[in-house]
Scaffold this motif. Structure first.
Motif, mmCIF file in Angstrom:
data_model
loop_
_atom_site.group_PDB
_atom_site.id
_atom_site.type_symbol
_atom_site.label_atom_id
_atom_site.label_comp_id
_atom_site.label_asym_id
_atom_site.label_seq_id
_atom_site.Cartn_x
_atom_site.Cartn_y
_atom_site.Cartn_z
ATOM 1 N N HIS A 48 0.832 -1.206 0.000
ATOM 2 C CA HIS A 48 0.000 0.000 0.000
ATOM 3 C C HIS A 48 0.871 1.263 0.000
ATOM 4 N N TYR A 51 2.232 1.714 -3.405
ATOM 5 C CA TYR A 51 1.157 2.131 -4.312
ATOM 6 C C TYR A 51 0.871 3.626 -4.148
ATOM 7 N N LYS A 52 0.773 4.075 -2.908
ATOM 8 C CA LYS A 52 0.507 5.493 -2.659
ATOM 9 C C LYS A 52 1.657 6.365 -3.172
ATOM 10 N N GLY A 54 3.753 5.616 -5.593
ATOM 11 C CA GLY A 54 3.724 5.605 -7.054
ATOM 12 C C GLY A 54 2.605 6.442 -7.624
ATOM 13 N N SER A 55 1.425 6.387 -6.985
ATOM 14 C CA SER A 55 0.311 7.189 -7.502
ATOM 15 C C SER A 55 0.528 8.679 -7.246
ATOM 16 N N SER A 56 1.188 9.015 -6.140
ATOM 17 C CA SER A 56 1.470 10.439 -5.905
ATOM 18 C C SER A 56 2.547 10.960 -6.857
ATOM 19 N N CYS A 58 2.781 9.753 -9.942
ATOM 20 C CA CYS A 58 2.212 9.661 -11.282
ATOM 21 C C CYS A 58 1.389 10.896 -11.656
ATOM 22 N N VAL A 59 0.643 11.453 -10.713
ATOM 23 C CA VAL A 59 -0.246 12.584 -11.028
ATOM 24 C C VAL A 59 0.526 13.807 -11.536
ATOM 25 N N GLU A 67 4.730 10.212 -18.079
ATOM 26 C CA GLU A 67 4.257 9.006 -17.393
ATOM 27 C C GLU A 67 5.353 7.955 -17.274
ATOM 28 N N SER A 70 7.602 8.059 -14.042
ATOM 29 C CA SER A 70 7.124 7.459 -12.789
ATOM 30 C C SER A 70 7.376 5.953 -12.793
ATOM 31 N N PRO A 135 1.250 -3.727 -6.942
ATOM 32 C CA PRO A 135 0.556 -2.429 -6.936
ATOM 33 C C PRO A 135 0.686 -1.740 -8.283
#
Length: 135
Positions: A48, A51-52, A54-56, A58-59, A67, A70, A135
């Protein structure tokens, strides 16, 4: 012979979960279950976290049309962590191999044991890689 050595190596990797290291006696079933649950929760938390992260990443990189960066950054991070865990696992495996070869309980094929230790390290590295790849 190799198959049994690899099974033994993987069993030894997770022996902390079901066997007391000092006495060599098995833990009660409830304690083994609790340790396995804590281990699974620790890996879920780690997954988790990545994942968080990586998503932070990515934006803002998607806003800049980067893209791919990331993906590269998370890949480099996973290589670093998996490399570190493989190094530590190999070091502990080789220390156990040194202790096992000293014990006089019959002839041993050192090459086969070394191959099994490094195969176990490779398999555990794949297991740790799943933390980053899922993730």
């Amino acid at each position: 012979m190799y198959r049994s050595l690899i099974k033994r190596e993987l069993k030894e990797s997770f022996a902390w979960m079901y066997r007391n290291k000092r006495t060599g006696k098995p833990y009660p079933l409830w304690k083994t279950f609790l340790l396995a649950l804590l281990y699974a929760l620790a890996f879920a938390w780690l997954m988790h976290t990545f994942y968080k992260m990586g998503s932070s990443l990515c934006v803002p990189l998607m806003a800049l049309d980067l893209e791919w960066l990331s993906f590269v950054l998370m890949g480099l991070l996973s290589l670093c962590v998996v490399g570190l865990t493989n190094t530590l696992h190999a070091y502990s495996s080789l220390n156990r191999l040194k202790e096992e070869t000293i014990l006089p309980d019959g002839p041993k094929a050192i090459g086969a044991m070394l191959w099994a230790k490094f195969s176990g390290t490779y398999i555990m590295g794949l297991f740790y890689s799943l933390v980053f790849m899922i993730p």
